[in-house]
Scaffold this active site. Structure first.
Site, PDB file in Angstrom:
ATOM      1  N   HIS A  72       0.844  -1.203   0.000  1.00  0.00           N
ATOM      2  CA  HIS A  72       0.000   0.000   0.000  1.00  0.00           C
ATOM      3  C   HIS A  72       0.872   1.243   0.000  1.00  0.00           C
ATOM      4  O   HIS A  72       1.772   1.364   0.823  1.00  0.00           O
ATOM      5  CB  HIS A  72      -0.918   0.012   1.224  1.00  0.00           C
ATOM      6  CG  HIS A  72      -2.148  -0.838   1.057  1.00  0.00           C
ATOM      7  ND1 HIS A  72      -3.333  -0.558   1.667  1.00  0.00           N
ATOM      8  CD2 HIS A  72      -2.351  -1.960   0.323  1.00  0.00           C
ATOM      9  CE1 HIS A  72      -4.239  -1.477   1.325  1.00  0.00           C
ATOM     10  NE2 HIS A  72      -3.662  -2.343   0.523  1.00  0.00           N
ATOM     11  N   TYR A 200      -8.701   5.432   8.424  1.00  0.00           N
ATOM     12  CA  TYR A 200      -8.788   5.686   9.864  1.00  0.00           C
ATOM     13  C   TYR A 200      -9.761   6.855  10.017  1.00  0.00           C
ATOM     14  O   TYR A 200      -9.457   7.967   9.569  1.00  0.00           O
ATOM     15  CB  TYR A 200      -7.432   6.099  10.420  1.00  0.00           C
ATOM     16  CG  TYR A 200      -6.404   4.982  10.473  1.00  0.00           C
ATOM     17  CD1 TYR A 200      -6.232   4.230  11.630  1.00  0.00           C
ATOM     18  CD2 TYR A 200      -5.605   4.691   9.376  1.00  0.00           C
ATOM     19  CE1 TYR A 200      -5.280   3.220  11.699  1.00  0.00           C
ATOM     20  CE2 TYR A 200      -4.651   3.669   9.431  1.00  0.00           C
ATOM     21  CZ  TYR A 200      -4.499   2.946  10.595  1.00  0.00           C
ATOM     22  OH  TYR A 200      -3.564   1.943  10.662  1.00  0.00           O
ATOM     23  N   PRO A 292      -3.674  -0.254  19.020  1.00  0.00           N
ATOM     24  CA  PRO A 292      -3.474  -0.663  17.622  1.00  0.00           C
ATOM     25  C   PRO A 292      -3.592   0.464  16.593  1.00  0.00           C
ATOM     26  O   PRO A 292      -3.340   0.237  15.405  1.00  0.00           O
ATOM     27  CB  PRO A 292      -4.568  -1.714  17.394  1.00  0.00           C
ATOM     28  CG  PRO A 292      -5.591  -1.457  18.439  1.00  0.00           C
ATOM     29  CD  PRO A 292      -4.877  -0.871  19.605  1.00  0.00           C
ATOM     30  N   LYS A 296       1.389  -0.629  15.183  1.00  0.00           N
ATOM     31  CA  LYS A 296       2.792  -0.761  15.588  1.00  0.00           C
ATOM     32  C   LYS A 296       3.115  -2.021  16.394  1.00  0.00           C
ATOM     33  O   LYS A 296       4.287  -2.395  16.515  1.00  0.00           O
ATOM     34  CB  LYS A 296       3.203   0.468  16.426  1.00  0.00           C
ATOM     35  CG  LYS A 296       3.302   1.742  15.618  1.00  0.00           C
ATOM     36  CD  LYS A 296       4.566   1.760  14.778  1.00  0.00           C
ATOM     37  CE  LYS A 296       4.530   2.762  13.652  1.00  0.00           C
ATOM     38  NZ  LYS A 296       4.193   2.212  12.338  1.00  0.00           N
ATOM     39  N   TYR A 384       4.459   6.100  10.285  1.00  0.00           N
ATOM     40  CA  TYR A 384       3.578   4.986   9.922  1.00  0.00           C
ATOM     41  C   TYR A 384       4.346   3.900   9.161  1.00  0.00           C
ATOM     42  O   TYR A 384       4.162   2.712   9.431  1.00  0.00           O
ATOM     43  CB  TYR A 384       2.397   5.498   9.085  1.00  0.00           C
ATOM     44  CG  TYR A 384       1.287   4.472   8.974  1.00  0.00           C
ATOM     45  CD1 TYR A 384       0.266   4.415   9.924  1.00  0.00           C
ATOM     46  CD2 TYR A 384       1.266   3.534   7.941  1.00  0.00           C
ATOM     47  CE1 TYR A 384      -0.739   3.461   9.849  1.00  0.00           C
ATOM     48  CE2 TYR A 384       0.267   2.579   7.855  1.00  0.00           C
ATOM     49  CZ  TYR A 384      -0.727   2.549   8.811  1.00  0.00           C
ATOM     50  OH  TYR A 384      -1.716   1.595   8.741  1.00  0.00           O
TER      51      TYR A 384
HETATM   52  P1  RFL Z   1       2.045 -12.779  21.267  1.00  0.00           P
HETATM   53  O1  RFL Z   1       1.499 -12.748  19.884  1.00  0.00           O
HETATM   54  O2  RFL Z   1       1.131 -12.461  22.377  1.00  0.00           O
HETATM   55  O3  RFL Z   1       2.662 -14.222  21.473  1.00  0.00           O
HETATM   56  C1  RFL Z   1       3.074 -14.663  22.746  1.00  0.00           C
HETATM   57  C2  RFL Z   1       3.032 -16.172  22.750  1.00  0.00           C
HETATM   58  O4  RFL Z   1       3.497 -16.634  24.011  1.00  0.00           O
HETATM   59  C3  RFL Z   1       2.643 -17.669  24.471  1.00  0.00           C
HETATM   60  N1  RFL Z   1       2.729 -17.682  25.936  1.00  0.00           N
HETATM   61  C4  RFL Z   1       3.444 -18.604  26.625  1.00  0.00           C
HETATM   62  N2  RFL Z   1       4.170 -19.647  26.228  1.00  0.00           N
HETATM   63  C5  RFL Z   1       4.758 -20.396  27.180  1.00  0.00           C
HETATM   64  N3  RFL Z   1       4.652 -20.143  28.507  1.00  0.00           N
HETATM   65  C6  RFL Z   1       3.937 -19.095  28.953  1.00  0.00           C
HETATM   66  N4  RFL Z   1       3.840 -18.844  30.252  1.00  0.00           N
HETATM   67  C7  RFL Z   1       3.287 -18.274  27.989  1.00  0.00           C
HETATM   68  N5  RFL Z   1       2.512 -17.177  28.069  1.00  0.00           N
HETATM   69  C8  RFL Z   1       2.192 -16.834  26.829  1.00  0.00           C
HETATM   70  C9  RFL Z   1       1.276 -17.277  23.938  1.00  0.00           C
HETATM   71  O5  RFL Z   1       0.424 -18.398  23.845  1.00  0.00           O
HETATM   72  C10 RFL Z   1       1.632 -16.721  22.578  1.00  0.00           C
HETATM   73  O6  RFL Z   1       1.608 -17.686  21.576  1.00  0.00           O
HETATM   74  O7  RFL Z   1       3.304 -11.826  21.419  1.00  0.00           O
HETATM   75  P2  RFL Z   1       4.471 -11.440  20.364  1.00  0.00           P
HETATM   76  O8  RFL Z   1       5.025 -12.657  19.709  1.00  0.00           O
HETATM   77  O9  RFL Z   1       5.373 -10.514  21.074  1.00  0.00           O
HETATM   78  O10 RFL Z   1       3.726 -10.666  19.190  1.00  0.00           O
HETATM   79  C11 RFL Z   1       3.171  -9.421  19.408  1.00  0.00           C
HETATM   80  C12 RFL Z   1       1.948  -9.239  18.518  1.00  0.00           C
HETATM   81  O11 RFL Z   1       1.132 -10.387  18.562  1.00  0.00           O
HETATM   82  C13 RFL Z   1       1.160  -8.047  18.977  1.00  0.00           C
HETATM   83  O12 RFL Z   1       2.001  -6.935  19.184  1.00  0.00           O
HETATM   84  C14 RFL Z   1       0.103  -7.609  17.977  1.00  0.00           C
HETATM   85  O13 RFL Z   1      -0.769  -8.622  17.606  1.00  0.00           O
HETATM   86  C15 RFL Z   1      -0.672  -6.481  18.642  1.00  0.00           C
HETATM   87  N6  RFL Z   1      -1.893  -6.239  17.937  1.00  0.00           N
HETATM   88  C16 RFL Z   1      -1.829  -5.552  16.800  1.00  0.00           C
HETATM   89  N7  RFL Z   1      -0.634  -5.099  16.337  1.00  0.00           N
HETATM   90  C17 RFL Z   1      -0.565  -4.427  15.189  1.00  0.00           C
HETATM   91  O14 RFL Z   1       0.544  -4.066  14.769  1.00  0.00           O
HETATM   92  N8  RFL Z   1      -1.707  -4.177  14.471  1.00  0.00           N
HETATM   93  C18 RFL Z   1      -2.930  -4.628  14.887  1.00  0.00           C
HETATM   94  O15 RFL Z   1      -3.903  -4.441  14.214  1.00  0.00           O
HETATM   95  C19 RFL Z   1      -3.033  -5.332  16.088  1.00  0.00           C
HETATM   96  N9  RFL Z   1      -4.214  -5.810  16.525  1.00  0.00           N
HETATM   97  C20 RFL Z   1      -3.098  -6.746  18.435  1.00  0.00           C
HETATM   98  C21 RFL Z   1      -4.261  -6.524  17.685  1.00  0.00           C
HETATM   99  C22 RFL Z   1      -3.163  -7.469  19.628  1.00  0.00           C
HETATM  100  C23 RFL Z   1      -4.354  -7.959  20.111  1.00  0.00           C
HETATM  101  N10 RFL Z   1      -4.348  -8.640  21.374  1.00  0.00           N
HETATM  102  C24 RFL Z   1      -3.144  -8.791  22.128  1.00  0.00           C
HETATM  103  C25 RFL Z   1      -5.431  -9.150  22.060  1.00  0.00           C
HETATM  104  C26 RFL Z   1      -5.447  -7.033  18.118  1.00  0.00           C
HETATM  105  C27 RFL Z   1      -5.521  -7.752  19.330  1.00  0.00           C
HETATM  106  C28 RFL Z   1      -6.862  -8.295  19.713  1.00  0.00           C
HETATM  107  C1  PHB Z   2      -5.882  -4.597  10.842  1.00  0.00           C
HETATM  108  O1  PHB Z   2      -6.006  -4.759   9.612  1.00  0.00           O
HETATM  109  O2  PHB Z   2      -6.236  -5.458  11.649  1.00  0.00           O
HETATM  110  C2  PHB Z   2      -5.331  -3.315  11.330  1.00  0.00           C
HETATM  111  C3  PHB Z   2      -4.775  -2.417  10.446  1.00  0.00           C
HETATM  112  C4  PHB Z   2      -4.259  -1.226  10.899  1.00  0.00           C
HETATM  113  C5  PHB Z   2      -4.309  -0.925  12.248  1.00  0.00           C
HETATM  114  C6  PHB Z   2      -4.846  -1.827  13.142  1.00  0.00           C
HETATM  115  C7  PHB Z   2      -5.372  -3.028  12.684  1.00  0.00           C
HETATM  116  O3  PHB Z   2      -3.817   0.259  12.679  1.00  0.00           O
END
Ligand code: RFL
Ligand code: PHB
Length: 389
Positions: A72, A200, A292, A296, A384
């Site tokens: 994009h 957004y 979110p 980032k 961004y």
């Molecule tokens: P994760 O993805 O939480 O993975 C951590 C892993 O560790 C495991 N775990 C354990 N394993 C062994 N022993 C334990 N005691 C443990 N405790 C936990 C878990 O099962 C899991 O598999 O962390 P990681 O790898 O640092 O990755 C980070 C990303 O996942 C996170 O920053 C993003 O997903 C955040 N986030 C978003 N980021 C974006 O950039 N754009 C988004 O749109 C976005 N949407 C989101 C999100 C995070 C969400 N969360 C946390 C609920 C939407 C949601 C709903």
């Molecule tokens: C998503 O596609 O899930 C998404 C994209 C941009 C954001 C957050 C979530 O800032």
């Protein structure tokens, strides 16, 4: 068992770290609390920064992303019917990649299978022992049997609710937190995107985001009170709320359909320092959470992995500890800037409960300024697409 690096958590940070280390000849063991299927069922991030895209390619997991992801060149910020396009490509020479975290994680698992690394799923009771020494070990239970892995370093990639951060004594930790008084209700639907680029949206009805995964898979969000329950949001209610917040024309032409996933996530900013405790390093969500709004979270986890993989390879292969010594400072310098950007985007685009009428005018003025100032748009674009690693 014995290995060089024990990685707690098989989410995107743990998997990418393992991938980069193994390709450099460093042996790892990943301990993951849940099953692979459950890790892969999480619908989360969708936007990859330029630096993330490059590191995934370097890790040998870029092929499907390059085939199926969508580069994009810009996105839109809107205020009712005012649409401000941020042209990343013109302003920075860089693009972002729309490719879901679920796909990144699936690609990493496939690559790990191909190398034949050790990933132990469904472990319980993970305890990191002697983290402050140069001979740490990790204990865990699997199928009722207690196991021990000796190692040189431990990477805490276990997310916000993991055990790694808690291993650092509470009196040695500084935690910085801002909890926002709203959440995001997210819906995934098999429909064509409302717009060819992300929108957004600030509006008098609250924030909304129109995102996507591919030509027939959309991800939409609306800001909701923290007290709302998913069950209270029928698909019809969701589409109606979304349409009220998007620009009129976009809403009118939008194709809706049944939701295939619906969830509410609270928004918070959080940083825990230090990132290093002897031989233990915190990576990704285990050390920090961003709202979110700036896309980032995943990207910040990837830049932590970048700094740490470099540091661990130098330590283990060249006996050079300088990267290990500087990991926390390098990572935190970037983390705090992403914190600032995510907070700023969140403040600029959301309605806060009980806010005064001045706050809404500030959001409008910020968006109006963005529409008129290339300097303001460039600043947003630079953040961004991602600050350099
Ligand atoms: P994760 O993805 O939480 O993975 C951590 C892993 O560790 C495991 N775990 C354990 N394993 C062994 N022993 C334990 N005691 C443990 N405790 C936990 C878990 O099962 C899991 O598999 O962390 P990681 O790898 O640092 O990755 C980070 C990303 O996942 C996170 O920053 C993003 O997903 C955040 N986030 C978003 N980021 C974006 O950039 N754009 C988004 O749109 C976005 N949407 C989101 C999100 C995070 C969400 N969360 C946390 C609920 C939407 C949601 C709903
Ligand atoms: C998503 O596609 O899930 C998404 C994209 C941009 C954001 C957050 C979530 O800032």
């Amino acid at each position: 068992m014995k290995t060089e690096v024990v990685i707690i958590g098989g989410g995107p940070s743990g998997l990418l770290l393992s991938q980069l280390l193994n390709r450099a000849g460093v042996d790892t063991v990943i301990l993951e609390r849940t099953s692979r299927a459950r890790v892969l069922a999480r619908i989360r991030a969708g936007v990859l920064e330029d630096g993330t895209v490059n590191l995934l390619r370097e890790a040998g997991v870029g092929d499907r992303m390059d085939r199926e992801g969508q580069p994009h060149e810009g996105c839109y910020l809107t205020d009712d019917d005012l649409m401000v396009r941020i042209n990343f490509y013109e302003l920075t020479g860089k693009k972002v990649m729309v490719y879901g975290q679920t796909e990144v994680t699936a690609d990493l698992y496939d690559a790990q299978d191909a190398i034949g690394t050790t990933i132990v799923h469904e472990v319980e009771g993970v305890v990191i022992q002697d983290a402050a020494t140069t001979a740490p070990y990790v204990e865990y239970t699997k199928d009722g049997v207690l196991h021990r892995v000796d190692c040189r370093f431990v990477a805490g990639c276990d997310g916000f609710h993991g055990v790694s951060r808690q291993t650092i004594p509470a009196e040695k930790r500084d935690e910085f937190e801002r909890v926002y008084p709203f959440g995001w209700l997210g819906v995934l639907s098999r429909t064509p995107p409302a717009n060819h680029e992300l929108i957004y949206a600030n509006s008098r009805h609250g924030f909304a985001l129109a995102s996507m995964r591919n030509e027939n898979l959309c991800r939409y969000y609306v800001q909701v009170p923290l007290t709302d329950k998913v069950e209270e949001w029928s698909d019809d209610r969701f589409w109606e709320a979304l349409k009220m917040r998007l620009p009129h024309e976009t809403a009118q032409n939008m194709i809706t359909g049944p939701s295939i996933e619906k969830s509410i996530a609270p928004l918070r900013s959080f940083v825990s320092e230090p990132l290093r405790w002897g031989s233990l390093f915190l990576v990704g969500d285990s050390a920090h959470i961003v709202p979110p709004t700036g896309a980032k979270g995943l990207n910040l986890a990837v830049s932590d992995v970048y700094y740490l993989h470099d540091a661990l390879i130098a330590a283990l292969k060249k006996n050079n500890m300088s990267g290990v010594e500087s990991y926390a400072d390098r990572a935190l310098a970037r983390i705090w800037k992403a914190m600032r950007f995510s907070w700023q985007m969140t403040t600029m685009l959301h309605q806060f409960d009980g806010e005064d009428s001045f706050a809404a005018q500030m959001r409008k003025a910020t968006l109006s300024h963005l529409s008129q100032s290339e300097t303001a748009r460039r600043d947003l674009a630079e953040n961004y697409i991602g600050l350099p690693f």
